[in-house]
Motif scaffolding. Structure first.
Motif, PDB file in Angstrom:
ATOM      1  N   MET A  17       0.565  -1.447   0.273  1.00 43.50           N
ATOM      2  CA  MET A  17       0.161   0.020   0.644  1.00 43.50           C
ATOM      3  C   MET A  17       0.968   1.307   0.223  1.00 43.50           C
ATOM      4  N   HIS A  18       0.617   1.627  -0.847  1.00 44.78           N
ATOM      5  CA  HIS A  18       1.275   3.318  -1.098  1.00 44.78           C
ATOM      6  C   HIS A  18       0.066   5.020  -0.750  1.00 44.78           C
ATOM      7  N   MET A  19       0.663   5.960   0.359  1.00 43.04           N
ATOM      8  CA  MET A  19      -0.058   6.409   0.262  1.00 43.04           C
ATOM      9  C   MET A  19       0.774   7.797  -0.009  1.00 43.04           C
ATOM     10  N   MET A  20       0.404   8.689  -0.073  1.00 47.92           N
ATOM     11  CA  MET A  20       0.414  10.075  -0.199  1.00 47.92           C
ATOM     12  C   MET A  20      -0.369  10.692   0.663  1.00 47.92           C
ATOM     13  N   VAL A  21       0.648  11.791   1.327  1.00 46.82           N
ATOM     14  CA  VAL A  21      -0.442  12.592   2.617  1.00 46.82           C
ATOM     15  C   VAL A  21       0.213  14.090   2.617  1.00 46.82           C
ATOM     16  N   LYS A  22      -0.005  14.805   3.061  1.00 44.38           N
ATOM     17  CA  LYS A  22       0.009  16.229   2.710  1.00 44.38           C
ATOM     18  C   LYS A  22       0.768  16.507   4.381  1.00 44.38           C
ATOM     19  N   THR A  23       1.508  17.206   4.389  1.00 41.03           N
ATOM     20  CA  THR A  23       2.057  17.954   5.772  1.00 41.03           C
ATOM     21  C   THR A  23       1.109  19.540   6.286  1.00 41.03           C
ATOM     22  N   SER A  24       1.124  19.474   7.534  1.00 46.39           N
ATOM     23  CA  SER A  24       0.317  20.457   7.697  1.00 46.39           C
ATOM     24  C   SER A  24       1.040  21.009   9.088  1.00 46.39           C
ATOM     25  N   ARG A  25       0.631  22.550   9.498  1.00 50.43           N
ATOM     26  CA  ARG A  25       1.653  23.056  10.116  1.00 50.43           C
ATOM     27  C   ARG A  25       0.423  23.300  12.261  1.00 50.43           C
ATOM     28  N   GLN A  26       1.364  22.530  13.272  1.00 52.82           N
ATOM     29  CA  GLN A  26       0.473  22.708  14.092  1.00 52.82           C
ATOM     30  C   GLN A  26       2.147  23.612  15.252  1.00 52.82           C
ATOM     31  N   ASN A  28       4.838  24.845  15.994  1.00 61.98           N
ATOM     32  CA  ASN A  28       6.492  24.887  15.594  1.00 61.98           C
ATOM     33  C   ASN A  28       6.392  24.309  14.680  1.00 61.98           C
ATOM     34  N   SER A  29       6.342  23.038  14.287  1.00 69.66           N
ATOM     35  CA  SER A  29       5.943  21.798  13.658  1.00 69.66           C
ATOM     36  C   SER A  29       5.463  21.669  12.512  1.00 69.66           C
ATOM     37  N   ILE A  30       5.845  20.994  11.755  1.00 69.74           N
ATOM     38  CA  ILE A  30       5.620  20.597  10.494  1.00 69.74           C
ATOM     39  C   ILE A  30       4.922  18.769  11.207  1.00 69.74           C
ATOM     40  N   VAL A  31       3.866  18.527  10.456  1.00 72.59           N
ATOM     41  CA  VAL A  31       2.861  17.169  10.968  1.00 72.59           C
ATOM     42  C   VAL A  31       2.733  16.852  10.089  1.00 72.59           C
ATOM     43  N   ILE A  32       3.078  15.508   9.703  1.00 74.35           N
ATOM     44  CA  ILE A  32       3.171  14.196   8.962  1.00 74.35           C
ATOM     45  C   ILE A  32       1.883  13.544   9.287  1.00 74.35           C
ATOM     46  N   PRO A  33       0.422  13.124   8.563  1.00 75.36           N
ATOM     47  CA  PRO A  33      -0.224  11.859   9.228  1.00 75.36           C
ATOM     48  C   PRO A  33       0.174  10.982   8.762  1.00 75.36           C
ATOM     49  N   ILE A  34       0.065   9.971  10.017  1.00 79.43           N
ATOM     50  CA  ILE A  34       0.473   8.590   9.654  1.00 79.43           C
ATOM     51  C   ILE A  34      -1.652   7.868   9.690  1.00 79.43           C
ATOM     52  N   PRO A  35      -1.276   7.214   8.747  1.00 74.00           N
ATOM     53  CA  PRO A  35      -2.702   6.256   8.685  1.00 74.00           C
ATOM     54  C   PRO A  35      -2.737   5.104   9.715  1.00 74.00           C
ATOM     55  N   VAL A  36      -4.504   5.202  10.770  1.00 77.33           N
ATOM     56  CA  VAL A  36      -4.361   5.090  11.420  1.00 77.33           C
ATOM     57  C   VAL A  36      -4.721   3.186  11.106  1.00 77.33           C
ATOM     58  N   SER A  37      -4.017   2.827  10.041  1.00 72.32           N
ATOM     59  CA  SER A  37      -4.129   1.312   9.334  1.00 72.32           C
ATOM     60  C   SER A  37      -2.570   0.682   9.904  1.00 72.32           C
ATOM     61  N   PHE A  38      -1.857   1.947   9.689  1.00 67.19           N
ATOM     62  CA  PHE A  38      -0.744   1.508  10.151  1.00 67.19           C
ATOM     63  C   PHE A  38      -0.309   0.446  11.678  1.00 67.19           C
ATOM     64  N   ASN A  39      -1.551   0.676  12.551  1.00 70.04           N
ATOM     65  CA  ASN A  39      -1.646   0.440  13.792  1.00 70.04           C
ATOM     66  C   ASN A  39      -0.346   1.129  14.984  1.00 70.04           C
ATOM     67  N   ILE A  40      -0.255   2.112  14.593  1.00 70.28           N
ATOM     68  CA  ILE A  40       1.045   2.773  15.198  1.00 70.28           C
ATOM     69  C   ILE A  40       0.443   3.001  16.937  1.00 70.28           C
ATOM     70  N   GLY A  41      -1.271   3.587  17.115  1.00 68.45           N
ATOM     71  CA  GLY A  41      -0.826   4.092  18.030  1.00 68.45           C
ATOM     72  C   GLY A  41      -0.617   4.892  18.443  1.00 68.45           C
ATOM     73  N   GLU A  42      -1.014   5.771  20.069  1.00 70.98           N
ATOM     74  CA  GLU A  42      -0.890   6.808  20.598  1.00 70.98           C
ATOM     75  C   GLU A  42       0.073   6.992  21.236  1.00 70.98           C
ATOM     76  N   ASN A  43       0.689   8.306  20.965  1.00 70.20           N
ATOM     77  CA  ASN A  43       1.989   8.413  22.004  1.00 70.20           C
ATOM     78  C   ASN A  43       2.986   7.220  21.958  1.00 70.20           C
ATOM     79  N   VAL A  44       3.555   7.263  21.085  1.00 71.21           N
ATOM     80  CA  VAL A  44       4.234   5.932  20.437  1.00 71.21           C
ATOM     81  C   VAL A  44       5.926   6.695  20.484  1.00 71.21           C
TER      82      VAL A  44
END
Length: 98
Positions: A17-26, A28-44
């Protein structure tokens, strides 16, 4: 923005699976969303790095698995389970230090 497409993995013939995501600013940080389907969890925790080609890598931060129960005695458990030693070091034996 999230775009998803599948291509065959030439090494395993599985679909990748290939995905294209778009960065956003939060803040002072640039954020790259990671799909929930990657099963990473929060606060890792991850160690970010970027190579000379601009490839961003997120490496999980290793955590001491024995900190959860400081009374746990691995050596005692190894003796109790009668786990032998093949005598050949593999380079990952130093689990006693951080």
């Amino acid at each position: 923005m999230l775009a998803v497409y599948l291509t065959p993995n030439i090494m395993t013939s599985e679909m990748v699976m290939h995905m294209m995501v778009k960065t956003s600013r939060q803040g002072n940080s640039i954020v790259i969303p990671i799909p929930v389907s990657f099963n990473i969890g929060e606060n890792v925790e991850y160690q970010p790095s970027i190579d000379k080609n601009g490839v961003i890598r997120l490496t999980p931060v290793n955590q001491n698995i024995f900190k959860a129960d400081m009374t746990y005695d691995l050596r005692k458990s190894i003796r109790k389970e009668n786990i032998g030693d093949n005598g050949t070091p593999d380079g990952y034996e130093n689990v006693w230090n951080d």
